[in-house]
Design a protein around this motif. Sequence first.
Motif, PDB file in Angstrom:
ATOM      1  N   THR A  26       6.268  -3.711  13.430  1.00 47.22           N
ATOM      2  CA  THR A  26       4.715  -3.924  13.265  1.00 47.22           C
ATOM      3  C   THR A  26       4.178  -2.695  13.770  1.00 47.22           C
ATOM      4  OG1 THR A  26       4.261  -5.219  14.987  1.00 47.22           O
ATOM      5  CG2 THR A  26       4.850  -6.202  12.972  1.00 47.22           C
ATOM      6  N   ILE A  83       0.660  -4.119   4.467  1.00 49.59           N
ATOM      7  CA  ILE A  83      -0.263  -4.779   5.732  1.00 49.59           C
ATOM      8  C   ILE A  83      -0.543  -5.962   5.459  1.00 49.59           C
ATOM      9  CG2 ILE A  83      -2.648  -4.357   6.324  1.00 49.59           C
ATOM     10  CD1 ILE A  83      -2.631  -1.403   5.314  1.00 49.59           C
ATOM     11  N   CYS A 142       0.263  -3.053   9.943  1.00 48.50           N
ATOM     12  CA  CYS A 142       1.602  -3.151   8.829  1.00 48.50           C
ATOM     13  C   CYS A 142       2.616  -3.242   9.258  1.00 48.50           C
ATOM     14  CB  CYS A 142       1.378  -1.587   8.093  1.00 48.50           C
ATOM     15  SG  CYS A 142       2.053  -0.287   8.975  1.00 48.50           S
ATOM     16  N   VAL A 173       3.883   0.936   2.872  1.00 39.66           N
ATOM     17  CA  VAL A 173       3.996  -0.170   3.991  1.00 39.66           C
ATOM     18  C   VAL A 173       3.072  -1.289   3.299  1.00 39.66           C
ATOM     19  CG1 VAL A 173       4.117   1.628   5.818  1.00 39.66           C
ATOM     20  CG2 VAL A 173       1.722   0.904   5.124  1.00 39.66           C
ATOM     21  N   THR A 209       0.762  -1.178  -0.023  1.00 34.24           N
ATOM     22  CA  THR A 209       0.092  -0.067   0.141  1.00 34.24           C
ATOM     23  C   THR A 209       0.777   1.325  -0.075  1.00 34.24           C
ATOM     24  OG1 THR A 209       0.051   0.245   2.447  1.00 34.24           O
ATOM     25  CG2 THR A 209      -1.856  -1.426   1.352  1.00 34.24           C
ATOM     26  N   THR A 246       6.660  -1.266   9.233  1.00 37.22           N
ATOM     27  CA  THR A 246       7.376  -0.307   8.681  1.00 37.22           C
ATOM     28  C   THR A 246       8.586  -0.109   9.598  1.00 37.22           C
ATOM     29  OG1 THR A 246       7.306   1.918   7.980  1.00 37.22           O
ATOM     30  CG2 THR A 246       5.858   1.431   9.858  1.00 37.22           C
TER      31      THR A 246
END
Length: 246
Positions: free
Chosen positions: A154, A138, A148, A136, A104, A150
């Motif tokens: 998490t 998901i 997600c 990111v 995404t 990043t």
Amino acid sequence: MSLNDSLGDCTAAGAGHVAQQINWYGQHQDAPVADSDVLAMYEAISGYQPGNASTDVGATLQDALKYWHTTGVGGNKIAAYAQIKATDLATIRACISLFGAVYTGMNFPASAMDQFNSGKPWTVVSRSRIEGGHCVPIGAYDASSFTCVTWGKTQKLSVDFFERYFDEVWTVLDLDWLTAQGVSPAAIDGAALNANYEALTGQPGPFPTVAPSPAPAPTPAPVPSDADAALVAAFKAWEAAKGFAA
């Protein structure tokens, strides 16, 4: 981190995160993606030149997906990818469940960095300025949130946050999500995937299939042994002697 603490390589880092997740949950293999692989992808899709900060300008998700499909990251390629409407939460959740993750893009508000640094979920904060774009993957959800990956962690985010800031969502189909028997953890078989893929694209599906198990051979009737035959003959002789024979 996959270098995303020093470079704007979130599109390449996100692809690496998905690859590791798919290998772990699909094949039960710990298959790290090296920073050098992420960097090579970022250089190819963005034109970044190490040491030249002016070329660190990020990349589009679509360019990342094309590279991921044709070249791969850390030896991991995706077999197909498709865009989903960012407003279609039911399909987004279904793709996470069936294929492991969605990839995404979002407009990143300053408040989200403060929440991340404080270990808090991402929620909507009114009038928070947009810092730029961020990518990111998901890989989980429940009724009120998504999760997600990043910056090496998490991160939970509310559905309201997703609806406010996320504007680009892709499902990615990685063959490593399928088991050696051609079945995904969600029990989607390769033959069905191929049929749907061909219906959508007109091209043969790339997914492995499982040959149907052969029908079991019929069990032959038991062959009477010599002892059985002798017993039957003796019984018939007894019937005849007693006048019971038909």
